[in-house]
Motif scaffolding. Structure first.
Motif, PDB file in Angstrom:
ATOM      1  N   ASP A 114      -5.821  -2.229  -5.572  1.00  0.00           N
ATOM      2  CA  ASP A 114      -4.696  -2.061  -4.642  1.00  0.00           C
ATOM      3  C   ASP A 114      -3.437  -2.741  -5.197  1.00  0.00           C
ATOM      4  O   ASP A 114      -2.329  -2.238  -5.032  1.00  0.00           O
TER       5      ASP A 114
ATOM      6  N   ARG B 188      -1.969  -0.409  -7.753  1.00  0.00           N
ATOM      7  CA  ARG B 188      -1.403   0.798  -7.145  1.00  0.00           C
ATOM      8  C   ARG B 188      -0.201   0.485  -6.253  1.00  0.00           C
ATOM      9  O   ARG B 188       0.842   1.145  -6.355  1.00  0.00           O
ATOM     10  N   GLU B 189      -0.358  -0.529  -5.394  1.00  0.00           N
ATOM     11  CA  GLU B 189       0.676  -0.781  -4.376  1.00  0.00           C
ATOM     12  C   GLU B 189       1.794  -1.677  -4.899  1.00  0.00           C
ATOM     13  O   GLU B 189       2.964  -1.413  -4.651  1.00  0.00           O
ATOM     14  N   ASN B 190       1.443  -2.753  -5.604  1.00  0.00           N
ATOM     15  CA  ASN B 190       2.486  -3.668  -6.068  1.00  0.00           C
ATOM     16  C   ASN B 190       3.152  -3.157  -7.335  1.00  0.00           C
ATOM     17  O   ASN B 190       4.339  -3.371  -7.541  1.00  0.00           O
TER      18      ASN B 190
ATOM     19  N   ALA C 252       2.737   0.121  -8.663  1.00  0.00           N
ATOM     20  CA  ALA C 252       2.882   1.579  -8.699  1.00  0.00           C
ATOM     21  C   ALA C 252       2.159   2.214  -9.882  1.00  0.00           C
ATOM     22  O   ALA C 252       2.574   3.257 -10.393  1.00  0.00           O
TER      23      ALA C 252
ATOM     24  N   THR D 114      -0.653   4.199 -10.362  1.00  0.00           N
ATOM     25  CA  THR D 114      -1.580   4.921  -9.481  1.00  0.00           C
ATOM     26  C   THR D 114      -2.632   5.730 -10.248  1.00  0.00           C
ATOM     27  O   THR D 114      -3.325   6.558  -9.669  1.00  0.00           O
TER      28      THR D 114
END
Ligand SMILES: Cc1cc2nc3c(=O)[nH]c(=O)nc-3n(C[C@H](O)[C@H](O)[C@H](O)COP(=O)(O)OP(=O)(O)OC[C@H]3O[C@@H](n4cnc5c(N)ncnc54)[C@H](O)[C@@H]3O)c2cc1C
Ligand code: FES
Ligand code: FES
Lengths: 160, 283
Positions: free
Chosen positions: A29, A32-34, A36, A38
């Motif tokens: 995560d 992916r989230e912090n 990017a 993906t």
């Protein structure tokens, strides 16, 4: 006690990043989230499917079963990194040629897992290939073409 | 799903870990995380604090001396799998390793974590029981050692208290008379077993003595089989093998993998396979 944020500093695909994260944030995560990034996918979130596979200090791990806070000081490599460097270019070609991917959800994890197998075993048998990718689910291909592709690359690399 | 919030502390020593566990009720030790983080993600547990022991020096490594193999709690599965010391002196562990999960999980999962978790279908608790090993523990009152026979108490329940750290395991090194056997049935390579059997014995002329059988996946802990063991500890022939199978004292519950009746039948099948292995001297 609370889930206060913790500052971590690590290298991801060769770049140093420093971020403040909640302890409960998993590595995948975080990527992916912090950041990017993906390319690493999130499937089951409990270690079963292998879609989240990344490299930690040179070894493949489940991105969903590591916490980002545990990676302070670590070296992380993702599918973006090994793609850009060309490290898995021959595997990517072979997967494409043999239809070893359809939707592509499992592919980043498969490629990193295959790359680790070939690093330790130059000429794996088909059984050894199947055993090594046993922790990576593919819901599309039926695996046969994936085994073909990995076997072909092992032979190709052996000839070089 | 995502875990509920928790605090995180990375400790540098066993004493620090024990002290922190004592300060916060329901705090959990984080080793390889390959079982714990999965349960957090599924919100099957929500501890207020994780005590990460991965930074403790001296809790990992494999050593062989004076007839004993010592494995530190933080030794990763992959290290045991590739270890020459394990292959030579703890061949039962070597044989079990490839059956444990998948490569990416073996890169992180620890020997101590597997024993501390004590999943009833896991390989290593049964191997440790078959080998008659010891478990080293550090806790609020100092250190102590518990025999494998006394360690596994119930479903995911062990002799470890809430503030204890498992520091390592010790097993008798193989000698020239040592015999081992290992067999497991799983749906897919690397899955937890439907039924498994780890066994150790001493070769004695044409027969066996000191047979120790430890089944996994058939009850709430790994299970010894004293009656079947003694049936095999005299002469070994078709009759004594049939008697050993008849003496299996197992009543496996049904689970998602198989019914209890199927598991019980398979336990007999595995015993035949394992006896064949026990009859072969080690290379
Ligand atoms: C998809 C998948 C398949 C798997 N298949 C198998 C399999 O076939 N066979 C098998 O045996 N295992 C399997 N596992 C589990 C894996 O082997 C785990 O690594 C292992 O069970 C736990 O080790 P860990 O170091 O990851 O422990 P963690 O997950 O960190 O901890 C597990 C538990 O033990 C406690 N603990 C850990 N270390 C200590 C210590 N030193 N002292 C005190 N308490 C401690 C923790 O608090 C926690 O409660 C599988 C896991 C996954 C995700
Ligand atoms: S998302 Fe990590 S293994 Fe499935
Ligand atoms: S290509 Fe769709 S899951 Fe593998």
């Amino acid at each position: 006690m609370n889930g206060r944020n913790v500052e971590i500093s690590l290298t991801v695909n060769g770049e140093t990043v420093t971020e403040s994260v909640e302890p409960r944030r998993t590595l995948v995560d975080f990527l992916r989230e912090n950041l990017a990034l993906t390319g690493s996918h999130v499937g089951c979130e409990h270690g079963v499917c292998g879609a989240c596979t990344v490299r930690l200090n040179g070894e493949i791990v489940r991105g969903c079963l590591m916490l980002a806070v545990q990676c302070n000081g670590a070296k992380i490599e993702t599918i973006e990194g090994v793609s850009d460097s060309g490290e898995v270019a021959d595997l990517q070609d072979a997967f494409e040629k043999r239809n070893a991917l359809q939707c592509g959800f499992c592919t980043p994890g498969m490629l990193l897992t295959a790359q680790e197998l070939l690093a330790h075993n130059k000429a794996p048998s088909r059984d050894a290939i199947r055993e090594h990718i046993s922790g990576n689910y593919c819901r599309c291909t039926g695996y046969h073409s994936i085994v073909d592709a990995i076997e072909a690359v092992a032979q190709q690399r052996g000839r070089r | 799903m995502k875990p509920a919030p928790f605090a995180y502390a990375r400790v540098r020593s066993v004493d620090e870990a024990v002290a922190l566990l004592g300060e916060t009720a329901e705090a959990k030790v984080l080793a390889g995380g390959q079982s714990l983080i999965a349960t957090l993600n599924m919100r099957l547990s929500a501890p207020p604090l994780l005590v990460d022991i991965n930074g403790i020096d001296g809790l990992e490594g494999i050593a062989h001396s004076d007839g004993t193999v010592t494995i530190g709690a933080l030794t990763r599965h992959v290290e045991a799998e590739r270890s020459g010391t394990i292959a030579a002196h703890a061949p039962l562990i070597a044989r079990a390793m490839p059956h444990i999960a998948h490569p990416a999980i073996r890169n992180r999962g620890t020997i101590g974590g597997s024993i501390a978790l004590a999943d009833p279908a896991a390989e290593l608790p049964a191997c440790l029981l078959a080998l008659g090993g010891d478990i080293d523990i550090a806790g609020p009152d100092g250190t102590r050692t518990v025999k494998a026979d006394d360690f596994f108490r119930g479903l995911f329940e062990t002799a470890l208290g809430p503030c204890d750290i498992l520091t390592g395991i010790r097993i008798p090194a193989a000698s020239k008379n040592t015999r081992i056997g290992f067999a497991e049935l799983a749906r897919r390579h690397g899955d937890y077993a439907i039924v498994g059997l780890a066994a150790a014995a001493q070769g004695d002329g044409k027969g066996l003595k000191n047979v120790r059988l430890a089944y996994f996946g058939v009850g709430s802990t790994p299970l010894r089989q004293p009656k079947a063991e003694s049936a095999l500890s005299s002469e070994l022939n078709g009759k004594s093998i049939d008697a050993a199978i008849a003496a299996l004292d197992l009543d496996p519950p049904d689970d998602v993998q198989a019914t209890g009746a199927v598991k019980k039948y398979l336990a007999g099948v595995l015993l035949r396979r394992v006896i064949k292995q026990l009859m072969e001297p080690l290379q």
